[in-house]
Design an enzyme around this catalytic site. Structure first.
Site, short mmCIF file in Angstrom:
data_model
loop_
_atom_site.label_atom_id
_atom_site.label_comp_id
_atom_site.label_asym_id
_atom_site.label_seq_id
_atom_site.Cartn_x
_atom_site.Cartn_y
_atom_site.Cartn_z
CB THR A 217 -0.89 0.05 1.26
OG1 THR A 217 -0.05 0.34 2.39
CG2 THR A 217 -1.63 -1.25 1.51
CG ASP A 218 -0.22 4.92 -1.77
OD1 ASP A 218 0.44 4.24 -2.59
OD2 ASP A 218 -1.22 5.61 -2.06
CB CYS A 219 0.66 3.69 4.75
SG CYS A 219 -0.76 2.60 4.57
CE1 TYR A 220 2.66 -0.39 8.13
CE2 TYR A 220 0.37 -0.02 7.50
CZ TYR A 220 1.37 -0.04 8.46
OH TYR A 220 1.08 0.30 9.75
#
Lengths: 127, 493
Positions: free
Chosen positions: B127-130
């Site tokens: 994901t964008d955060c992970y």
């Protein structure tokens, strides 16, 4: 005593076990039997005092004989639960007053069922 | 009357009187509950048995770049990740994907406790955060932020003992059960077990401080399936403080992995009632022996039995003495009670009253199912059957004309006496030795009953390596036949 009788391809055709039993008038309890393509093996239990005499007789019939001294052995991992107690056909295992599982190994007939039943692999069969 | 605060004060000033549950039985018998309550402040209990409903919440810390673990394995044993990014729950019965039943979640936990490193492998969708999508690393217990043991169901107050009426060895979570009532197994340690010493759950409840795996832990509620007097507890503890001696991984052959968990609970002797409760004897603790030979939820109860009878090593079933195996360790349970006693006496362990009590009445319901499909709804009925006297040639014609592979053989009253398969017929033709079906049929036939669930019929075929079962009624008359093809349509995986 347990002895392992190893038959080669020539001995395997003859009724050696029964011959020895009749000739020596000795009782033998068959514990294991395996027949292979070129070789067969039978493990029998014989009265300790008669063992030497019977072994010599088997050897004279062309059967190789190995005395099995090892029996079931209880290792460090044992939790003393007692799962082995009720599956052993000859009552090798019991609990003592301090709730430890005691193995009377001299009774062992090498069937191995306790080895697979032990939840923590604490039992092994010494050859 | 004594309060837990008063008892804790005695622990602090070194004057507390602690005995194990084993010692308490004698004291209550000798002095009676009133006097025993004056003499004794705390009774320590213990249990050490396989507790499948156990596991550990880990927080692994974040990698760089970070990953939101979608799936994670520790030494090839998968942990549940449906929580936050690097939290996961490893259950003791989860099996290794490479070693199977030899190694499972319990073994990972024991390895960690023994200071070993385990391989952590995780995958993610990114994901964008992970952004990270996979990671492989080695971790030890010191490397994780938290390793919190949360066990949804431990310390069963009593448990149903097991035996086996069937003709084959059964490998179960109650251990190996020999055929024809060859043995009995039972779990739990009766009068030494925590909940049996406080059957009203006055002092064991939410917040009770306990001994868990060698460390201090807590009861956090009644366990799942709690149904007094088959009470259970949910507990938590810090794995990092535990000791491998009291947390032992195990395998029950043919069933899977589990973990022996050591639990000790101190019972404050607040009054004579509590003293009386802790004086309980195995003779008073009843359970039942059930038959695992019937593979259904409601297994038949063969008889009532006390823990004293089970502990004697032999019980009577149908007039015969049957040998009994305990599955919990009395030695370790006693050791835990003694260890907890030492901790309290030396001022290292204080008692706590429950913040809230757990239910003393509760029933355990069965699963709500859409419907249970039974054999009679899928079998072919009537089945084509033959009498033992018909010739091999006639039988082969019947098989071909009907496009079937199995012919149940029946007597003149329609009762099953054997079965022949197309393979039997082919072999008979090749050997040219037999004349009639009766000469070649298999006489020991594996059958199904019309009301058997289809899963049970499928398991019978699997275990016996066969592809059809004649369906018989209670009189032994053949009323149909069910084949593996009939079932595979319904049991699609």
């Amino acid at each position: 005593m347990m002895v392992e009788l190893i038959y080669d391809s020539s001995a395997v055709k003859k009724p050696v076990l029964v011959s020895v039993a009749l000739e020596e008038g000795v009782l033998m309890n068959i514990i294991e039997a395996e027949v292979g393509a070129r070789e067969g093996r039978i493990v029998v239990e014989i009265d300790d005092e008669l063992a030497d005499r019977v072994v010599t007789k088997f050897e004279s019939h062309g059967v190789r004989v190995r005395k099995l001294i090892g029996t079931i052995e209880k290792g460090e991992a044992c939790l003393d639960c007692g799962a082995c107690i009720s599956v052993c056909p000859v009552n090798v295992f019991r609990k003592d007053e301090s709730e430890r599982v005691i193995a009377e190994t001299e009774k062992c007939v090498r069937c191995r069922i306790c080895i697979e039943v032990c939840p923590v692999n604490a039992l092994s069969l010494q050859e | 009357m004594k309060s837990v605060d008063e008892i804790n004060e005695k622990i602090r000033n070194g004057s507390v009187s602690v005995v194990t549950a084993i010692e308490m039985k004698e004291i209550v018998e000798e002095l009676g509950p009133e006097k025993a309550a004056k003499e004794v402040d705390v009774v320590t209990t213990g249990t050490f048995g396989a507790m499948c409903s156990s596991g550990v919440f880990f927080n692994f810390g974040h990698s760089d770049p970070p990953i939101k673990m979608q799936r994670v394995w520790l030494n090839d044993v998968e942990a549940y990740t449906g929580v936050a990014a690097v939290d996961a729950y490893l259950g003791v019965t989860q099996l290794s994907e490479t070693l199977g039943m030899e190694y499972g979640g319990g073994h990972v936990i024991e390895d960690l406790l023994r200071g070993k490193e385990v391989e952590l492998r995780a995958i993610a969708y990114g994901t964008d955060c992970y952004p990270r999508k996979e990671i492989v690393t080695e971790i030890s217990l010191d490397d994780v932020n938290q390793a919190t043991m949360i066990n949804p169901r431990n310390a069963y107050q009593r448990y149903r003992a097991a035996t086996n009426s069937s003709e084959r060895i059964l490998r179960t979570y109650m251990g190996t059960l020999l055929p024809n009532f060859g043995n009995v197994t039972y779990a739990g340690v009766g009068e030494l077990s925590p909940l049996n010493n406080d059957p009203e759950y006055r002092t064991i409840g939410i917040g009770t401080r306990i001994f868990l795996g060698g460390a201090v832990g807590y009861v956090i509620g009644e366990g799942t399936q709690h149904s007094p007097p088959f009470g259970t507890l949910m507990v938590r503890g810090n794995l990092k403080e535990m000791n491998a001696e009291y947390m032992r991984a195990a395998t029950f052959p043919g069933y899977g992995t589990t973990m022996f968990v050591g639990i000790g609970i101190p019972i404050p002797i607040l009054d004579a009632e509590m003293a009386k409760a802790t004086g309980v004897r195995d003779e008073e603790i009843e359970t039942v022996i059930i038959d695992f030979g019937v593979p259904r939820r409601d297994r038949p109860v063969l008889r009532n039995v006390t823990y004293a009878e089970l502990r004697s090593g032999s019980v009577e079933i149908n007039g015969e003495d049957v040998r009994v195996s305990p599955l919990s360790s009395y030695r370790m349970s006693g050791k835990i009670a003694a260890e907890l006693k030492k901790m309290i006496e030396s001022g290292k362990f204080f008692l706590s009253m429950p913040a809230e009590r757990i239910p003393a009445k509760e029933t355990f319901r069965s699963m709500k199912q859409r419907d249970i499909k039974v054999v009679k709804s899928v079998m072919t009925s009537p089945a084509i059957t033959v009498s033992p006297g018909i010739t091999i040639a006639d039988a082969s014609r019947l098989l071909i004309e009907n496009g079937i592979n199995h012919l149940p053989v029946v007597d003149s009253a329609g009762r099953l006496v054997g079965i022949v398969t197309s393979w039997d017929i082919a072999r008979a033709v090749a050997m040219k030795r037999a004349e009639t079906v009766g000469d070649i049929m298999t006489r020991k036939v594996i059958t199904a009953f019309p009301d058997d669930p289809i899963e049970i019929a499928a398991r019978k075929m699997d275990v016996n390596n066969i592809s059809a079962l004649p369906v018989v009624n209670s009189r032994g008359e053949v009323i149909g036949i069910v084949s593996s093809e009939d079932l595979s349509k319904l049991l699609a995986r």
